[in-house]
Design an enzyme around this catalytic site. Structure first.
Site, PDB file in Angstrom:
ATOM      1  N   LYS A  88      10.226  -7.253   9.274  1.00 37.30           N
ATOM      2  CA  LYS A  88      10.293  -7.790   7.906  1.00 37.30           C
ATOM      3  C   LYS A  88      10.138  -6.655   6.896  1.00 37.30           C
ATOM      4  CE  LYS A  88       5.371  -8.681   8.376  1.00 37.30           C
ATOM      5  NZ  LYS A  88       4.329  -9.647   8.706  1.00 37.30           N
ATOM      6  N   TYR A  98       1.453  13.441 -17.788  1.00 35.50           N
ATOM      7  CA  TYR A  98       1.117  12.365 -18.714  1.00 35.50           C
ATOM      8  C   TYR A  98      -0.386  12.254 -18.935  1.00 35.50           C
ATOM      9  CZ  TYR A  98       5.768  10.228 -18.825  1.00 35.50           C
ATOM     10  OH  TYR A  98       7.089   9.964 -19.022  1.00 35.50           O
TER      11      TYR A  98
HETATM   12  C1  PLP Z   1       3.641  -8.989   9.795  1.00 42.01           C
HETATM   13  C2  PLP Z   1       3.250  -9.853  10.924  1.00 42.01           C
HETATM   14  C3  PLP Z   1       3.027  -9.303  12.187  1.00 42.01           C
HETATM   15  C4  PLP Z   1       2.970  -7.813  12.440  1.00 42.01           C
HETATM   16  O1  PLP Z   1       1.673  -7.354  12.107  1.00 42.01           O
HETATM   17  P1  PLP Z   1       1.207  -5.825  12.222  1.00 42.01           P
HETATM   18  O2  PLP Z   1      -0.188  -5.846  11.766  1.00 42.01           O
HETATM   19  O3  PLP Z   1       2.101  -5.053  11.299  1.00 42.01           O
HETATM   20  O4  PLP Z   1       1.381  -5.406  13.634  1.00 42.01           O
HETATM   21  C5  PLP Z   1       2.813 -10.180  13.239  1.00 42.01           C
HETATM   22  N1  PLP Z   1       2.781 -11.513  13.033  1.00 42.01           N
HETATM   23  C6  PLP Z   1       2.948 -12.073  11.814  1.00 42.01           C
HETATM   24  C7  PLP Z   1       2.886 -13.550  11.665  1.00 42.01           C
HETATM   25  C8  PLP Z   1       3.173 -11.258  10.719  1.00 42.01           C
HETATM   26  O5  PLP Z   1       3.315 -11.820   9.511  1.00 42.01           O
END
Ligand code: PLP
Length: 341
Positions: free
Chosen positions: A37, A241
């Site tokens: 994702k 800045y």
């Molecule tokens: C993002 C996510 C993962 C992966 O988690 P990590 O901590 O990056 O390994 C697994 N399961 C779900 C439901 C997630 O939303």
């Protein structure tokens, strides 16, 4: 032809594949999937998914249907699940896709009943984020994978064991083809947490969620920016800045083509550093949108047009900035030229 970029993201495909293989072995008898994702945690979902599919990964997880459509063409016939489930607005895309939704609510279950294809289901076991509560009825849906998610797998917390036990009870009550609980950190908690399928994200990309993975997980992403200008500043001068950094001695400064719009956020102001031939070149003053100043007094060889690597070791960069390793990766902007090797 796309324009030349003065910013590059060096990506190590062999390290990505090796990280997945280590997590797969650490998952024991369970299959090991991949959370891709948020554009593959900022590294490019398509490139990441194609490489992991080639390494043998057979289960991919995204958050949205747009993300599913993006990687579908590159993962062959591997399983693909959409963690946020479906809304009425998602239905056209969901019907056209071969991905399964991970259904989180009764309304989502009802929407999917009309489709009649298998789905995944998320149950909440104590995180109070997404999912059905406990053994809430799921009716007669054909469930491919029943999921839950750990809230504290990266720490020693009593909640881990409680979530695991709750999930084991739900498993006895709700039939599904497979059961899945562990993210990257959850894999380190042991075989009791792996069930049939694990869902690592962070550690695939070189993140270190727990001490157990140290020495086994390799860095995947490195960021480099070119020097636009090198200048000499005098004692009493201020940099950038709001003039928050005042020099108490003369200083040689290099201005880099990177800023907070590239995910090099303002929390690196005065705390981040570049690494040039083993020497640290600290960030001076405030990070701008597209520019960052570093102290190159000790590195006379660096000049206009040279490439400089920022310290992007995820743990040290997290300590420098106060950001999480997840934020460091997922906020990387779109201006980098991606260079896979
Ligand atoms: C993002 C996510 C993962 C992966 O988690 P990590 O901590 O990056 O390994 C697994 N399961 C779900 C439901 C997630 O939303």
């Amino acid at each position: 032809m796309s324009a030349y970029s003065p910013l590059r993201l060096r990506l190590d495909g062999a390290a990505l594949a090796a990280n997945w293989r280590w997590l797969d072995a650490a998952s024991g008898a369970a299959a090991c999937g991949a959370a891709v994702k948020a554009n593959g945690y900022g590294l490019g979902a398509r490139e990441v998914a194609a490489r992991l599919a080639k390494a043998g990964c057979r289960d991919f997880f995204v958050a949205t249907w747009a993300e599913a459509a993006e990687i579908e063409p590159v993962i062959g016939d591997a399983s693909l699940a959409v963690l946020h489930g479906v809304t009425p607005e998602d239905m056209p895309a969901a019907r056209a896709s071969r991905a399964r939704p991970v259904l989180n609510t009764q309304a989502q279950l009802s929407l999917w009943r009309e489709v009649g294809r298998p789905c995944d289901v998320m149950v909440d076991t104590g995180m109070n984020r997404l999912g059905l509560v406990g053994t809430e009825a799921v009716g007669d849906l054909a469930i491919d994978t029943l999921h839950s998610h750990l809230a504290c797998a990266d720490e020693a917390s009593d909640l881990n064991l409680r979530q695991r036990d709750t999930f084991a009870n739900i498993r006895a009550a709700i039939p599904a083809r497979r059961y899945s609980l562990a993210n990257s950190a959850g894999i380190c908690l042991g075989a009791d947490y792996a069930f049939d399928l694990t869902r690592p994200g962070l550690a695939l990309y070189g993140g270190i969620p727990r001490a157990e993975v140290e020495g086994h997980i390799a860095s995947v992403a490195a960021i480099e920016a070119r020097v636009i200008q090198r200048r000499r500043c005098e004692a009493g001068d201020t940099i950038g800045y709001n003039a928050i950094h005042r020099l108490d001695a003369p200083c040689e400064v290099a201005i880099l083509h990177i800023g907070y719009a590239d995910g090099y956020l303002r929390c690196f102001s005065g705390t981040g550093r570049a690494l040039i031939e083993g020497r640290a070149a600290p960030v001076l003053g405030r990070v701008s949108m597209d520019l960052t100043a570093i102290d190159v007094s000790d590195v006379p060889q660096v000049g206009e047009g040279d490439w400089v690597a920022l310290d992007f070791d995820l743990r040290s960069a997290a300590a420098q900035s106060g950001l999480s390793q997840y934020e460091l990766l997922t906020t990387l902007g779109r201006r980098y030229q991606h260079m896979w090797q």
